[in-house]
Design an enzyme around this catalytic site. Structure first.
Site, mmCIF file in Angstrom:
data_model
loop_
_atom_site.group_PDB
_atom_site.id
_atom_site.type_symbol
_atom_site.label_atom_id
_atom_site.label_comp_id
_atom_site.label_asym_id
_atom_site.label_seq_id
_atom_site.Cartn_x
_atom_site.Cartn_y
_atom_site.Cartn_z
ATOM 1 N N SER A 9 0.854 -1.189 0.000
ATOM 2 C CA SER A 9 0.000 0.000 0.000
ATOM 3 C C SER A 9 0.888 1.236 0.000
ATOM 4 O O SER A 9 1.608 1.493 0.975
ATOM 5 C CB SER A 9 -0.892 -0.011 1.239
ATOM 6 N N HIS A 34 -1.221 -1.390 -4.284
ATOM 7 C CA HIS A 34 -2.472 -0.981 -3.638
ATOM 8 C C HIS A 34 -2.469 0.539 -3.455
ATOM 9 O O HIS A 34 -1.540 1.115 -2.888
ATOM 10 C CB HIS A 34 -2.606 -1.694 -2.286
ATOM 11 N N ASP A 36 -4.593 3.809 -2.096
ATOM 12 C CA ASP A 36 -5.669 4.230 -1.193
ATOM 13 C C ASP A 36 -6.163 5.626 -1.542
ATOM 14 O O ASP A 36 -5.418 6.597 -1.441
ATOM 15 C CB ASP A 36 -5.162 4.219 0.248
ATOM 16 N N MET A 38 -8.774 8.575 -0.614
ATOM 17 C CA MET A 38 -9.615 9.072 0.495
ATOM 18 C C MET A 38 -10.117 10.477 0.178
ATOM 19 O O MET A 38 -9.372 11.284 -0.386
ATOM 20 C CB MET A 38 -8.799 9.101 1.786
ATOM 21 N N HIS A 67 -8.335 1.293 -4.092
ATOM 22 C CA HIS A 67 -9.266 1.168 -2.967
ATOM 23 C C HIS A 67 -9.916 2.533 -2.736
ATOM 24 O O HIS A 67 -9.276 3.456 -2.223
ATOM 25 C CB HIS A 67 -8.455 0.694 -1.742
ATOM 26 N N MET A 69 -11.983 4.874 -0.831
ATOM 27 C CA MET A 69 -12.631 5.183 0.454
ATOM 28 C C MET A 69 -13.284 6.542 0.299
ATOM 29 O O MET A 69 -12.875 7.549 0.893
ATOM 30 C CB MET A 69 -11.577 5.178 1.571
ATOM 31 N N MET A 138 -11.507 -5.025 5.919
ATOM 32 C CA MET A 138 -10.718 -4.017 6.633
ATOM 33 C C MET A 138 -10.405 -4.541 8.037
ATOM 34 O O MET A 138 -11.317 -4.898 8.787
ATOM 35 C CB MET A 138 -11.492 -2.697 6.736
ATOM 36 N N GLY A 143 -8.794 4.972 6.818
ATOM 37 C CA GLY A 143 -8.489 6.397 6.916
ATOM 38 C C GLY A 143 -7.013 6.687 7.121
ATOM 39 O O GLY A 143 -6.534 7.735 6.698
ATOM 40 N N PHE A 144 -6.312 5.769 7.731
ATOM 41 C CA PHE A 144 -4.909 6.023 8.052
ATOM 42 C C PHE A 144 -4.093 4.738 7.980
ATOM 43 O O PHE A 144 -4.627 3.652 8.257
ATOM 44 C CB PHE A 144 -4.777 6.597 9.480
ATOM 45 N N GLY A 145 -2.826 4.894 7.654
ATOM 46 C CA GLY A 145 -1.899 3.765 7.737
ATOM 47 C C GLY A 145 -1.382 3.642 9.164
ATOM 48 O O GLY A 145 -1.627 4.520 10.003
ATOM 49 N N GLY A 146 -0.695 2.571 9.436
ATOM 50 C CA GLY A 146 -0.002 2.414 10.714
ATOM 51 C C GLY A 146 -0.876 2.161 11.922
ATOM 52 O O GLY A 146 -0.447 2.362 13.054
ATOM 53 N N ASP A 176 -6.624 -5.740 4.924
ATOM 54 C CA ASP A 176 -6.081 -4.388 4.777
ATOM 55 C C ASP A 176 -6.041 -3.676 6.122
ATOM 56 O O ASP A 176 -7.089 -3.362 6.699
ATOM 57 C CB ASP A 176 -6.974 -3.620 3.777
ATOM 58 N N GLY A 177 -4.813 -3.420 6.586
ATOM 59 C CA GLY A 177 -4.633 -2.654 7.817
ATOM 60 C C GLY A 177 -3.923 -3.450 8.889
ATOM 61 O O GLY A 177 -4.418 -4.488 9.316
ATOM 62 N N GLY A 178 -2.739 -2.971 9.279
ATOM 63 C CA GLY A 178 -2.009 -3.634 10.357
ATOM 64 C C GLY A 178 -1.463 -5.007 9.994
ATOM 65 O O GLY A 178 -1.194 -5.823 10.884
ATOM 66 N N GLY A 198 1.161 -1.620 4.200
ATOM 67 C CA GLY A 198 1.827 -0.344 3.968
ATOM 68 C C GLY A 198 3.044 -0.205 4.850
ATOM 69 O O GLY A 198 4.189 -0.375 4.419
HETATM 70 C C1 DX5 Z 1 -6.278 2.213 5.486
HETATM 71 C C2 DX5 Z 1 -5.836 1.785 4.109
HETATM 72 C C3 DX5 Z 1 -4.748 0.777 4.096
HETATM 73 C C4 DX5 Z 1 -3.473 1.269 4.740
HETATM 74 C C5 DX5 Z 1 -2.776 0.101 5.348
HETATM 75 O O1 DX5 Z 1 -7.379 3.031 5.401
HETATM 76 O O2 DX5 Z 1 -6.916 1.240 3.378
HETATM 77 O O3 DX5 Z 1 -4.493 0.265 2.789
HETATM 78 O O4 DX5 Z 1 -2.613 1.884 3.833
HETATM 79 O O5 DX5 Z 1 -1.680 0.604 6.013
HETATM 80 P P1 DX5 Z 1 -0.892 -0.206 7.139
HETATM 81 O O6 DX5 Z 1 -0.379 -1.473 6.472
HETATM 82 O O7 DX5 Z 1 0.173 0.732 7.525
HETATM 83 O O8 DX5 Z 1 -1.876 -0.517 8.223
HETATM 84 ZN ZN ZN Z 2 -6.450 0.175 1.407
#
Ligand code: DX5
Ligand code: ZN
Length: 237
Positions: A9, A34, A36, A38, A67, A69, A138, A143-146, A176-178, A198
């Site tokens: 991502s 991937h 994202d 938003m 993706h 959002m 999800m 909304g956010f990475g990390g 997707d996520g974490g 990501g």
């Molecule tokens: C979150 C995104 C994810 C995000 C994942 O809203 O859809 O794709 O980039 O990031 P990590 O892997 O850092 O959780």
């Molecule tokens: Zn995503």
């Protein structure tokens, strides 16, 4: 067993060097890129639009997994496909007429997917499952990475894989996520076959290629989907 795919991502990449980062992920063995998107409405963050997708398209031969959002995603599907998207995923929570939106995505000859937030029950997918190529489960609130992986989603993944198998459908499950070295094997064991990551690919030490390899090798060789196994692991976590 469905082939395991790794989808870096780019949200966690260095945006000042986006083209180079996409190229590095491609050379490093990724299966998809991937992306994202938003809109500051559906999720409380803003990222990028078709102009960026078009700008990075020359840096990779891999499918772009976009993706969305965003609210009213049907307004932008055409622009993203023209910019280079190969798979377009919309949120079940963002579409009143989801079947129509999926049809609209298919009219551009690209794969269509549906994403589902942690709090949305799987029953919302029952009637659309036969029409999509992928479901994005999800494992954080979008909304956010990390962010931290919501561990309860493992059981949801297992239930979704069972739904897909019972209906004998050909549908990828993306998580997707974490997703990192600890959570990836558990996602695959539960039935996911596309790992979106990501932070665990773009941040920290080591090359992008090394981190893609590590994620791929952390995943178990076979999918054992029984929910009981996932449950017992969750309890002891
Ligand atoms: C979150 C995104 C994810 C995000 C994942 O809203 O859809 O794709 O980039 O990031 P990590 O892997 O850092 O959780
Ligand atoms: Zn995503």
């Amino acid at each position: 067993m469905r082939p395991l795919k790794i989808a870096p991502s780019i949200l966690a990449s260095d945006f000042a060097r986006l083209g180079a980062q996409v190229a590095e992920a491609t050379q490093g063995g990724a299966d998809y890129i991937h992306i994202d998107v938003m809109d500051g409405h559906f999720v409380p963050n803003l990222t990028l639009g078709p102009v960026i997708v078009r700008a990075i398209r020359p840096y990779s031969r891999l499918p772009f997994d976009v993706h969305l959002m965003i609210e009213n995603p049907e307004r932008y599907v055409k622009s993203f496909v023209e910019a280079g998207a190969n798979r377009v995923t919309v949120h079940v929570e963002a579409c009143t007429h989801l079947h129509r939106v999926i049809d609209h995505i298919h009219s551009f000859n690209v794969d269509a997917g549906v994403a589902i937030n942690p709090a949305t029950p799987l029953v919302m997918l029952e009637e659309i499952l036969a029409f999509v190529q992928q479901v994005n489960v999800m494992t954080v609130n979008p909304g956010f990475g990390g962010q931290v992986f919501v561990i309860e989603m493992l059981e949801k993944i297992a239930r979704l894989r069972a739904m897909i198998e019972t209906r004998q459908l050909d549908v990828d499950i993306e998580v997707d996520g974490g997703v990192d070295l600890e959570t990836a094997p558990r996602c695959v064991e539960a039935g996911a076959n596309v790992l979106i990551a990501g932070t665990s690919i773009f941040a920290g030490d080591g090359t992008i290629g090394e981190k893609i390899d590590a994620l791929r090798h952390a995943a178990p060789k076979t999918q054992r989907a029984p929910m009981a196994r996932v449950r017992s692991k969750t309890k002891t976590a």
